[in-house]
Design a protein around this motif. Structure first.
Motif, PDB file in Angstrom:
ATOM      1  N   ILE A  53       0.869  -1.178   0.000  1.00 42.15           N
ATOM      2  CA  ILE A  53       0.000   0.000   0.000  1.00 42.15           C
ATOM      3  C   ILE A  53       0.907   1.229   0.000  1.00 42.15           C
ATOM      4  CG2 ILE A  53      -1.755   1.294   1.281  1.00 42.15           C
ATOM      5  CD1 ILE A  53      -2.525  -1.405   2.604  1.00 42.15           C
TER       6      ILE A  53
ATOM      7  N   PRO B 264       0.999   5.770  -0.545  1.00 36.86           N
ATOM      8  CA  PRO B 264       0.299   7.020  -0.838  1.00 36.86           C
ATOM      9  C   PRO B 264       0.589   7.387  -2.294  1.00 36.86           C
ATOM     10  CG  PRO B 264       2.299   7.478   0.407  1.00 36.86           C
ATOM     11  CD  PRO B 264       2.171   5.979   0.301  1.00 36.86           C
TER      12      PRO B 264
ATOM     13  N   ASP C 184       4.311  12.102   6.410  1.00 41.81           N
ATOM     14  CA  ASP C 184       4.079  10.696   6.766  1.00 41.81           C
ATOM     15  C   ASP C 184       5.117   9.788   6.109  1.00 41.81           C
ATOM     16  OD1 ASP C 184       1.908  11.521   8.259  1.00 41.81           O
ATOM     17  OD2 ASP C 184       0.399  10.814   6.818  1.00 41.81           O
TER      18      ASP C 184
ATOM     19  N   LYS D  31      -7.607   2.715  -1.598  1.00 41.75           N
ATOM     20  CA  LYS D  31      -7.943   2.439  -0.202  1.00 41.75           C
ATOM     21  C   LYS D  31      -8.770   3.589   0.375  1.00 41.75           C
ATOM     22  CE  LYS D  31      -6.173  -0.472   1.951  1.00 41.75           C
ATOM     23  NZ  LYS D  31      -6.668  -1.812   2.246  1.00 41.75           N
ATOM     24  N   GLU D  32      -9.668   3.239   1.262  1.00 43.03           N
ATOM     25  CA  GLU D  32     -10.387   4.248   2.042  1.00 43.03           C
ATOM     26  C   GLU D  32      -9.527   4.558   3.265  1.00 43.03           C
ATOM     27  OE1 GLU D  32     -13.399   5.730   1.469  1.00 43.03           O
ATOM     28  OE2 GLU D  32     -13.544   4.716  -0.455  1.00 43.03           O
ATOM     29  N   THR D  33      -9.181   5.823   3.450  1.00 50.03           N
ATOM     30  CA  THR D  33      -8.369   6.211   4.612  1.00 50.03           C
ATOM     31  C   THR D  33      -8.949   7.473   5.227  1.00 50.03           C
ATOM     32  OG1 THR D  33      -6.831   7.708   3.496  1.00 50.03           O
ATOM     33  CG2 THR D  33      -6.292   5.357   3.401  1.00 50.03           C
ATOM     34  N   ASN D  34      -8.434   7.824   6.394  1.00 51.38           N
ATOM     35  CA  ASN D  34      -8.829   9.080   7.021  1.00 51.38           C
ATOM     36  C   ASN D  34      -7.839  10.192   6.708  1.00 51.38           C
ATOM     37  OD1 ASN D  34      -6.696   8.162   8.512  1.00 51.38           O
ATOM     38  ND2 ASN D  34      -7.678   8.364  10.513  1.00 51.38           N
ATOM     39  N   LYS D  35      -6.929   9.938   5.779  1.00 47.67           N
ATOM     40  CA  LYS D  35      -5.917  10.927   5.381  1.00 47.67           C
ATOM     41  C   LYS D  35      -6.471  11.817   4.268  1.00 47.67           C
ATOM     42  CE  LYS D  35      -2.462   9.464   7.935  1.00 47.67           C
ATOM     43  NZ  LYS D  35      -1.795  10.329   8.886  1.00 47.67           N
TER      44      LYS D  35
ATOM     45  N   ARG E 270      -4.523  10.409  -1.151  1.00 45.90           N
ATOM     46  CA  ARG E 270      -5.007   9.110  -1.604  1.00 45.90           C
ATOM     47  C   ARG E 270      -3.948   8.019  -1.417  1.00 45.90           C
ATOM     48  NH1 ARG E 270      -7.614  10.880  -7.316  1.00 45.90           N
ATOM     49  NH2 ARG E 270      -8.609   8.832  -7.238  1.00 45.90           N
ATOM     50  N   SER E 271      -4.413   6.793  -1.151  1.00 44.45           N
ATOM     51  CA  SER E 271      -3.542   5.620  -1.024  1.00 44.45           C
ATOM     52  C   SER E 271      -4.143   4.484  -1.827  1.00 44.45           C
ATOM     53  CB  SER E 271      -3.396   5.183   0.437  1.00 44.45           C
ATOM     54  OG  SER E 271      -2.689   6.154   1.176  1.00 44.45           O
TER      55      SER E 271
END
Length: 148
Positions: free
Chosen positions: A9, A11, A41, A103-107, A110-111
């Motif tokens: 995975i 970013p 990050d 991916k669904e993230t809270n950032k 995008r990842s």
């Protein structure tokens, strides 16, 4: 970099009209807050980010443009913060990747789940030999171009 150390995975940084290739280094001027956070990050972990082209046509499903399927993983090899809060980085291309899914993230950035299996040749040190006949063709084409 060894294939065992490649992440599953990453970013991703969608950037129009910008391409990075394996074994090339490019400068980037990072100023958007979401990408500043992505670089922060990345610097805390493996210093890796994916560069990918967004598709020019929005698919209408979301506000984020859809992405092309193939990109290039890059490693941050130089980092400098400016007085006005921008980051000046040099990103060295490592290996091409294929996006499997986003991916669904809270950032705010995008990842994606990615796969490298079709591009492991990018990690090879093997250089392709340039044949003399290739040089002859190149110079012949250049000569014709200059004559025009």
């Amino acid at each position: 970099m060894k294939k065992e150390k490649l992440p599953n995975i990453i970013p991703v940084f969608p950037l129009s009209n910008f391409i990075i290739f394996p074994n090339t280094t490019v400068p980037l001027n990072i100023f958007e807050p979401r990408y500043i956070e992505m670089i922060d990050d990345s610097m805390k972990t493996n210093k890796l980010i994916g560069m990918i082209q967004p598709k020019s046509i929005n698919d209408g499903k979301s506000s984020a443009p859809s992405l092309h399927k193939i990109g290039c993983l890059g490693k941050i090899v130089s980092f400098k913060e400016t007085n006005d809060g921008r980051y000046l980085i040099d990103l060295k291309g490592v290996i091409r990747f294929k996006i499997l899914k986003e991916k669904e993230t809270n950032k705010p950035y995008r990842s994606c789940d990615i796969d490298f299996k079709d591009y492991l040749i990018d990690l090879s040190d093997k250089k392709e030999d340039l044949k003399f006949s290739d040089l002859e063709l190149i110079f012949k084409d250049l000569k014709q171009l200059f004559e025009k």
